[in-house]
Design an enzyme around this catalytic site. Sequence first.
Site, PDB file in Angstrom:
ATOM      1  N   CYS A 118      22.243  34.322  21.416  1.00 49.37           N
ATOM      2  CA  CYS A 118      22.110  33.452  20.251  1.00 49.37           C
ATOM      3  C   CYS A 118      22.483  32.025  20.650  1.00 49.37           C
ATOM      4  O   CYS A 118      23.355  31.808  21.491  1.00 49.37           O
ATOM      5  CB  CYS A 118      23.040  33.943  19.152  1.00 49.37           C
ATOM      6  SG  CYS A 118      23.166  32.850  17.728  1.00 49.37           S
ATOM      7  N   HIS A 266      21.467  39.679  13.169  1.00 47.89           N
ATOM      8  CA  HIS A 266      22.494  38.765  13.683  1.00 47.89           C
ATOM      9  C   HIS A 266      22.435  37.416  12.953  1.00 47.89           C
ATOM     10  O   HIS A 266      23.454  36.924  12.454  1.00 47.89           O
ATOM     11  CB  HIS A 266      22.284  38.578  15.194  1.00 47.89           C
ATOM     12  CG  HIS A 266      23.236  37.616  15.834  1.00 47.89           C
ATOM     13  ND1 HIS A 266      24.345  38.026  16.535  1.00 47.89           N
ATOM     14  CD2 HIS A 266      23.261  36.259  15.876  1.00 47.89           C
ATOM     15  CE1 HIS A 266      25.000  36.966  16.979  1.00 47.89           C
ATOM     16  NE2 HIS A 266      24.358  35.874  16.590  1.00 47.89           N
ATOM     17  N   GLU A 267      21.257  36.841  12.872  1.00 45.45           N
ATOM     18  CA  GLU A 267      21.143  35.486  12.299  1.00 45.45           C
ATOM     19  C   GLU A 267      21.431  35.495  10.791  1.00 45.45           C
ATOM     20  O   GLU A 267      21.973  34.530  10.257  1.00 45.45           O
ATOM     21  CB  GLU A 267      19.774  34.880  12.612  1.00 45.45           C
ATOM     22  CG  GLU A 267      19.451  34.768  14.119  1.00 45.45           C
ATOM     23  CD  GLU A 267      20.479  33.992  14.936  1.00 45.45           C
ATOM     24  OE1 GLU A 267      21.149  33.091  14.378  1.00 45.45           O
ATOM     25  OE2 GLU A 267      20.631  34.296  16.143  1.00 45.45           O
ATOM     26  N   HIS A 270      25.001  34.971  10.301  1.00 46.92           N
ATOM     27  CA  HIS A 270      25.389  33.550  10.300  1.00 46.92           C
ATOM     28  C   HIS A 270      25.088  32.924   8.939  1.00 46.92           C
ATOM     29  O   HIS A 270      25.905  32.172   8.405  1.00 46.92           O
ATOM     30  CB  HIS A 270      24.621  32.781  11.375  1.00 46.92           C
ATOM     31  CG  HIS A 270      25.092  33.026  12.777  1.00 46.92           C
ATOM     32  ND1 HIS A 270      26.419  33.083  13.125  1.00 46.92           N
ATOM     33  CD2 HIS A 270      24.390  33.219  13.942  1.00 46.92           C
ATOM     34  CE1 HIS A 270      26.525  33.297  14.439  1.00 46.92           C
ATOM     35  NE2 HIS A 270      25.309  33.392  14.955  1.00 46.92           N
ATOM     36  N   HIS A 276      30.564  34.470  15.663  1.00 46.66           N
ATOM     37  CA  HIS A 276      30.427  35.545  16.654  1.00 46.66           C
ATOM     38  C   HIS A 276      31.643  36.473  16.700  1.00 46.66           C
ATOM     39  O   HIS A 276      32.759  36.077  16.398  1.00 46.66           O
ATOM     40  CB  HIS A 276      30.164  34.944  18.037  1.00 46.66           C
ATOM     41  CG  HIS A 276      28.790  34.362  18.127  1.00 46.66           C
ATOM     42  ND1 HIS A 276      28.454  33.344  18.974  1.00 46.66           N
ATOM     43  CD2 HIS A 276      27.659  34.669  17.445  1.00 46.66           C
ATOM     44  CE1 HIS A 276      27.174  33.056  18.808  1.00 46.66           C
ATOM     45  NE2 HIS A 276      26.673  33.841  17.881  1.00 46.66           N
TER      46      HIS A 276
HETATM   47 ZN    ZN Z   1      24.861  33.934  16.810  1.00 46.12          ZN
END
Ligand code: ZN
Length: 310
Positions: A118, A266-267, A270, A276
């Site tokens: 990432c 994952h994104e 965020h 993380h």
């Molecule tokens: Zn990330």
Amino acid sequence: MAFKIFQLISFIFLIFILLAPSGHAKRNTPSGKKSSPFDFIKKLKGCHKGNNTKEIHELKVYLEKFGYLRYSNKTQATNDDFDDVLESSIKTYQENYHIKPSGVMDDETISRMTTPRCGVPDIVNGTNYMQPRNRNHESGSSGIHAVSHYSFFEGEPKWPPSKSHLTYRFLPNVPAFAMDPVARAFQKWQSSTHFTFARAQTNQNSDLVIGFYRGDHGDIDPFDARDGTLAHAFAPTNGSFHYNADMRWSVGAVAGAIDLETVALHEIGHLLGLHHSSVEAAIMYSELGGGQIKNLHADDIEGIKFLYNR
Ligand code: ZN
Ligand code: ZN
């Protein structure tokens, strides 16, 4: 004459067909670009303090991009000297990724650094998001101190309580094959948190926006064709989530390609406020190898619950 030209064109066309990659090979990798980023790092095998190898300045760029290195002196930042500052930043990287902190570019460090990851840096303004921090999970008067591995952005930005239903839309630059995997990722987050998500049309306003970009695309973090950055997304309530169009993407596990849905999971983390995690099995771990598929992990869900007090 016209017939001869026709023959020549037919011949060129035939050669083109024969040389083109086969449909079978491409079926599972709709966006076939590159599969082994960070190749220069492999040339640094065994490098340590005192060395001077011509790829070292690129290693400095890599470590600087992800937050590990900051030189005040421009010459030091761009030369090929393996100095004290570089050694100490490699040790920090090794600690974050559970490698013995030797400061030497050993096999394990090279293997980690050459894994796609990432684009959100692990360290920002001196805050190392991958170091476990003690959080006070209150329990009566005694209070239990638990070491957690998830982390949040600086200042712990989050969506206000009135925004537990979030809409998302795809920009016109998102290829059709990416839409279902992203929708499935939102569904998974919806099943595990208090959030609900709905897709808005491309021309409507939405809380979250997904796009595909290459290179410099107008935000603070340009994608670099060489650095193997998969994607990045911004903290609440920005809402932007960008895939790197130069990576080789797949739907599901395909050797050498990156799974769209895993990266979306994952994104989206965020977008909801997670940074993380140092837990390798967590979706918020920064790296993802080709052909690898991951799902939400208890560490991710606990992080969201802690952030939103749910
Ligand atoms: Zn990330
Ligand atoms: Zn971007």
